[in-house]
Scaffold this motif. Structure first.
Motif, PDB file in Angstrom:
ATOM      1  N   THR A 194     -56.978  40.509 127.069  1.00 61.54           N
ATOM      2  CA  THR A 194     -56.061  41.535 126.313  1.00 61.54           C
ATOM      3  C   THR A 194     -56.751  43.107 126.597  1.00 61.54           C
ATOM      4  O   THR A 194     -56.021  44.087 126.370  1.00 61.54           O
ATOM      5  N   LEU A 230     -51.092  39.028 125.591  1.00 61.05           N
ATOM      6  CA  LEU A 230     -50.423  39.220 124.070  1.00 61.05           C
ATOM      7  C   LEU A 230     -49.386  38.316 123.818  1.00 61.05           C
ATOM      8  O   LEU A 230     -49.207  37.872 122.770  1.00 61.05           O
ATOM      9  N   LEU A 248     -57.209  44.407 119.178  1.00 63.53           N
ATOM     10  CA  LEU A 248     -56.013  45.031 119.125  1.00 63.53           C
ATOM     11  C   LEU A 248     -55.959  46.561 118.392  1.00 63.53           C
ATOM     12  O   LEU A 248     -55.094  47.293 118.847  1.00 63.53           O
ATOM     13  N   SER A 289     -48.961  44.456 121.210  1.00 65.67           N
ATOM     14  CA  SER A 289     -50.252  44.444 120.109  1.00 65.67           C
ATOM     15  C   SER A 289     -49.637  44.368 118.531  1.00 65.67           C
ATOM     16  O   SER A 289     -50.260  43.519 118.011  1.00 65.67           O
ATOM     17  N   LEU A 317     -50.034  41.498 115.910  1.00 62.46           N
ATOM     18  CA  LEU A 317     -50.507  41.719 114.391  1.00 62.46           C
ATOM     19  C   LEU A 317     -49.525  41.074 113.471  1.00 62.46           C
ATOM     20  O   LEU A 317     -50.246  40.543 112.528  1.00 62.46           O
TER      21      LEU A 317
END
Length: 493
Positions: A385, A397, A424, A441, A445
């Motif tokens: 990433t 990702l 991230l 990203s 999350l």
């Protein structure tokens, strides 16, 4: 005096300034009947004179074709096939005329293909080979002549030449190899008769003769299937239907032990390109391609490793079944993790990361997620990433987001150890991060917020403040995803 006169004219025509007077004197039409002579010296001088006068003059060349010079040239090539001077002059003339559509049409009604293949077979020096290749390349633009060339056995001679020069580092040999491979490309790509050509050439590749089987090697060595055209796509599908996959796999298995890197690399190049059409992926998967080529996992040669990884990734692209097979193979996964640490070979390292990500992206199995976790491959996807390339970041990702949706509990500990949340956050804070990477990203999350421990990390790292700043980002998609992620973080959705 005719022979001497023709000789004089051939010498005069060497001078650029003398060509116009020769044309005005109507000497070309006077010389043409001399090409029916049985005197070799006459044919030589008359041919040279005509060629020099008409060189680079399209109108005159068209006129030559119209008055039947093609028939004379093919007759000379047939009757005096062993006369080096006459063959040389004849090939020069064909080089100049073969690019004319009218000439191709006239040549298609002769046995020129048969004669050219004979000359290709008996050529003993690079200059002669180059001349014959130039003529053949021009003729291969015509459908009828393509079929005639294949029926005359041009593919067999090409395979012999390629195998003879295989591995040579001499510049002249490299030029010949390129010319031979380009001719094969021309024979296979496009045209109304491509189906016939594929069948004819397939007959050669299925022969037990190693020379003919070598033709398969040259196909893949020069990656002709990489050309992005509808005709090429159709040829890829046709080759798989004809069973070329088995030819390539046999070659691979034969050379795994011998360590012939060029053959392994060539065969894998072809397999990788053949795996591009979706219909081919399914058939290749049904024929156990993934299992058969994994014998190469023990290879220590970086070129073979790279091409193997690329081939497997192409096979898994969009195919959940293939991803599941590859993702549950302990030997493959352990080798992938080793190659992810290959600091001496950036290409192999990068391709290993991409295959690992591809297996997760196209897979829908909890067993695959667990297998990659057990092989310690998750940390490598997390490091991916932070790549310098946005495309690789997005692949990683996406893979992690899909894996998290499938089995977050299994991955939770690895995410904490590899500091995924912190990585991230850095991506979201960095102004150089592309909008798409920021968007993906935040998508990841949102998945991580389903874990109590990871939610705590997200809150402690103060990602909320960064998300609030992104709500005023210039990219509308980033803004929308930032708003959504904040809502999830606040428990509003």
């Amino acid at each position: 005096c005719a022979v001497k006169a023709a000789h004089v004219l051939s010498e005069i025509a060497k001078n650029e300034e003398m060509k116009k007077p020769c044309i005005e004197a109507n000497l070309v039409l006077t010389l043409i009947p001399l090409l029916e002579s049985t005197d070799q010296e006459m044919l030589l001088h008359a041919g040279r004179a005509i060629g020099r006068i008409c060189y680079d003059n399209r109108d005159l060349q068209e006129q030559l074709v119209k008055v039947g010079v093609i028939t004379s040239l093919v007759r000379i090539l047939t009757d005096y096939a062993e006369s080096e001077p006459l063959v040389h002059v004849d090939l020069l003339a064909l080089c100049n005329l073969a690019y004319l559509d009218t000439a191709k049409e006239a040549l298609s009604k002769t046995k020129v293909a048969e004669q050219l293949v004979k000359q290709l077979r008996r050529a003993e020096n690079h200059e002669r080979l180059e001349m014959v290749f130039e003529v053949l390349q021009a003729l291969a633009e015509n459908d009828a002549l393509k079929v005639q060339l294949v029926e005359a056995g041009v593919q067999e001679v090409l395979s012999e030449i390629l195998l003879r020069l295989q591995g040579s580092s001499q510049a002249e040999d490299t030029c010949i190899v390129k010319a031979a491979s380009d001719l094969i490309v021309s024979l296979l790509l496009g045209g109304k008769k491509k189906g016939i050509l594929m069948v004819q050439i397939h007959k050669e590749t299925t022969s037990k003769s190693p020379l003919r089987r070598g033709l398969v090697i040259c196909f893949c060595c020069f990656h002709f299937l990489n050309r992005d055209t509808s005709a090429t796509y159709g040829n890829c599908v046709r080759m798989v239907q004809l069973g070329v996959i088995h030819q390539l796999l046999d070659l691979l298995e034969k050379h795994v032990e011998s360590g012939d890197v060029s053959v392994q690399h060539a065969a894998l190049s072809a397999l990788r390109n053949l795996a591009i059409p979706v219909i081919n992926k399914v058939q290749m998967l049904e024929e156990s391609l993934a299992e058969r080529i994994q014998a190469l996992l023990r290879s220590e040669m970086p070129p073979v490793q790279f091409k193997l990884l690329e081939t497997l990734r192409m096979l898994a692209d969009g195919q959940a079944d293939a991803a599941e097979i590859l993702g549950q193979d302990p030997m493959l996964l352990n080798r992938l993790v080793q190659w992810c640490n290959a600091n001496d070979h950036a290409g192999v390292r990068g391709e290993a990361h991409r295959l690992l990500a591809s297996i997760l992206r196209h897979n829908r199995s909890q067993e695959v997620v667990k297998a990659i976790q057990e092989a310690q491959g998750v940390k490598h996807l997390v490091s991916m990433t932070t790549s310098k390339h946005a495309a690789l970041q997005n692949e990683a990702l996406d893979a992690l987001a899909i894996a998290s949706a499938i089995d977050l509990e299994t991955l939770e500990e690895s995410f904490k150890e590899s500091q995924l949340v912190q990585s991230l956050h850095k991506l979201l804070q960095d102004n150089n991060t592309s909008p798409e990477v920021k968007y993906n990203s935040m998508g990841l999350l949102c998945s991580l917020l389903n874990s109590g421990d990871l939610r705590q990390e997200i809150e402690e790292d103060k990602i909320k403040e960064t998300l609030e700043q992104l709500c005023s980002h210039s990219n509308a998609n980033v803004v929308k995803e930032a708003v959504t992620t904040l809502q999830v973080l606040r428990g509003e959705t």
